[in-house]
Design an enzyme around this catalytic site. Structure first.
Site, PDB file in Angstrom:
ATOM      1  N   HIS A 147       0.869  -1.133   0.096  1.00  0.00           N
ATOM      2  CA  HIS A 147       0.042   0.060  -0.189  1.00  0.00           C
ATOM      3  C   HIS A 147       0.765   1.313  -0.200  1.00  0.00           C
ATOM      4  CE1 HIS A 147       0.476  -0.181   4.573  1.00  0.00           C
ATOM      5  NE2 HIS A 147       0.376   1.083   4.351  1.00  0.00           N
ATOM      6  N   ASP A 177       0.029  -7.413   1.301  1.00  0.00           N
ATOM      7  CA  ASP A 177       0.720  -6.141   1.575  1.00  0.00           C
ATOM      8  C   ASP A 177       1.973  -6.112   1.550  1.00  0.00           C
ATOM      9  OD1 ASP A 177       0.277  -3.422   1.542  1.00  0.00           O
ATOM     10  OD2 ASP A 177       0.073  -3.577   3.869  1.00  0.00           O
ATOM     11  N   SER A 250       4.801   2.391   7.902  1.00  0.00           N
ATOM     12  CA  SER A 250       4.214   1.603   7.150  1.00  0.00           C
ATOM     13  C   SER A 250       5.503   0.989   6.191  1.00  0.00           C
ATOM     14  CB  SER A 250       3.215   1.794   6.281  1.00  0.00           C
ATOM     15  OG  SER A 250       2.026   1.415   6.529  1.00  0.00           O
TER      16      SER A 250
END
Length: 500
Positions: A147, A177, A250
């Site tokens: 993402h 992911d 992230s």
């Protein structure tokens, strides 16, 4: 891009990378979710001293030694104005960006939008964001979240020595992911990779990343749980921690106290979009499998069984005479799927795959999703009160995605509370159902359990029913609850009804 709210608690599951940046700051990306040897350079890990005053390890050596292998990732690109339906929940797809639905002019402006929420003449929307990553090979391979680089046309990787490189996205896998980047450099610092299987609940862990753009920030905590399943992320058994991670973390590494990377920081649970004590990381063992596939082929593949499944609650356990509420209840089997060819049936409870116990339905999704298409698996099921063994050869998830059914788990006491009738010939013809009983009226326990008028009852406790007498007989011999297999609007689902 917006965050996805989880009704009814309104808890937000937010991806922790900074999302599309407007003039005022960051917004958060929404959740939409093999095999050569790892290429990471083997490094002797530093010993971590313990702070005897508070019982916590001293992570300074890890931060000093491996911080240079953690990178900041900046992305830019465009997103089609009509693509919001792929990023937002259905309830938000036709909203007006930047407007409160309670605004008196909200409906006025909404009427001028296109079919997918775009205003007439609206151009593609710019996408800018930041995240983190870590170098796993000296020649420039970098792991991060899928993402983080979604919708990106330009990806810039910045090292701690302030050098910047344009990165190529070798491939990304939205199901897990995980994404792999490549920069043209050599002799780069790397992180050592550990074994997430050996991770223990309560163990100290360390995150390094770029929260809100603050590069190489360090935060620490403990492992709260392993094998966590999150909504729409059935392929990943997440590591849950209480490490403070925020938008921008992230894709960054999660280290154990020995200085080994055991996860990729990916998501947080939050009311506000910021850290509130729950963060989730992708196990490094899974990430490496995906990385190896992407490096070899440019993409990752996942296996498919071809069943719709539900969790086994206490009501189902009572209905199917299970000793405890564990397993994955098969609500539907796709025709022609590997499950169909293996002989799986609606009403079977899958208890083990290749000897590995299935406690919750997400355990099955993760095991199958991490398997390779074409792989043969041994399936232990519970059928009609006894254990059976089946064998299946898995298919490819890209051919057709499996479905996970959800049932209302509420139930009441008393009689079943259903008024039933047989299907008319025209209804059998139109629906393609050979047998079944239409719900004409519902009350009592069945109504509390979520059964609706016009539902078609196909089976009770795994036994197909053709008439009302069969239903009465099965219900009368059941002590606590019955499991109804119903068809509703073309989908099959089990509903537990507590009757005593």
């Amino acid at each position: 891009m917006t965050m996805r709210s989880m009704a009814p608690s309104r808890l937000v599951l937010a991806l922790v990378a900074a999302g599309a940046l407007g003039g005022a700051g960051a917004t958060f990306l929404t959740i939409s979710h093999v095999s050569a040897a790892p290429t990471a350079v083997t490094v002797t890990t530093p010993a971590v001293a313990s702070n005897s005053a508070i019982g916590a390890p001293d992570f300074s050596q890890i931060a000093e030694r491996y911080g240079a292998a953690v990178v900041n990732i900046s992305v830019s690109g465009t997103k089609a104005a009509t693509d919001d339906s792929q990023q937002e929940p259905a309830a938000q797809r036709r909203g007006v960006p930047g407007m409160d639905p309670n605004d008196p002019f909200y409906e006025f402006f909404r009427r001028f939008q296109g079919p997918n929420g775009a205003m007439p003449g609206q151009r593609d929307q710019p996408v800018r964001g930041q995240g983190s990553g870590f170098i796993v090979s000296g020649n420039g391979l970098i792991l991060t979240n899928a993402h983080v680089v979604r919708d990106a046309k330009d990806v810039t990787v910045k090292l701690t020595d302030r050098r910047e490189f344009q990165a190529k996205v070798l491939g990304s896998d939205p199901k897990t992911d995980v994404a792999v980047l490549k920069i043209e450099a050599s002799n780069l610092p790397v992180v050592p990779l550990g074994d997430s299987h050996n991770l223990r609940v309560g163990e100290w862990v360390l995150a390094i990343g770029s929260p809100f753009g603050f590069e190489n920030s360090v935060s620490a905590g403990v492992v709260s749980a392993k094998g966590r399943a999150l909504p729409d992320d059935g392929f990943v058994p997440f590591i849950q921690t209480d490490v403070a991670v925020n938008p921008g973390n992230s894709g960054g590494p999660l280290f154990n106290s020995r200085g080994e990377v055991i996860g990729i920081n990916s998501q947080i649970f939050s009311h506000t979009g910021g850290y509130q004590g729950l963060s989730f990381a992708i196990p490094i063992d899974l990430a490496i499998k995906i990385k190896d596939q992407i490096v070899a082929t440019g993409k990752a593949s996942h296996a498919r069984l071809g069943v719709a499944i539900q969790d086994v609650n206490q009501g189902f356990a009572d209905s199917f005479k299970l000793d405890k509420p564990e397993g994955a209840l098969v609500a539907n089997v796709d025709k022609g799927s590997p499950a169909d060819r293996a002989g799986l049936q609606a009403g079977d409870v899958i208890r083990k795959i290749n000897g590995q116990p299935i406690i919750a339905s997400n355990d099955l999704s993760a095991l199958i999703g991490q398997s390779a298409p074409g792989q043969k698996v041994a399936i232990e099921i519970w059928r009609q009160g006894k254990r059976e063994e089946l064998s299946a050869q898995l298919g490819d998830a890209s051919d057709k995605a499996g479905k996970v059914a959800k049932a209302d788990e509420s139930a009441g006491k008393g009689k079943l509370g259903l008024a039933l009738r047989a299907l008319e010939p025209s209804e059998r013809r139109d629906s393609g159902l050979a047998t079944g009983l239409v719900v004409e009226g519902v009350s009592g326990a069945a109504e509390l359990a979520g059964v609706r008028p016009s539902d078609v009852v196909l089976a009770v406790n795994g036994t197909a029913v053709k008439n009302v007498e069969q239903v009465r007989e099965i219900v009368s011999s059941s002590n606590k609850s019955v499991a109804l297999l119903i068809e509703r609007e073309g989908s099959k689902i089990f509903v537990p009804v507590r009757i005593g």
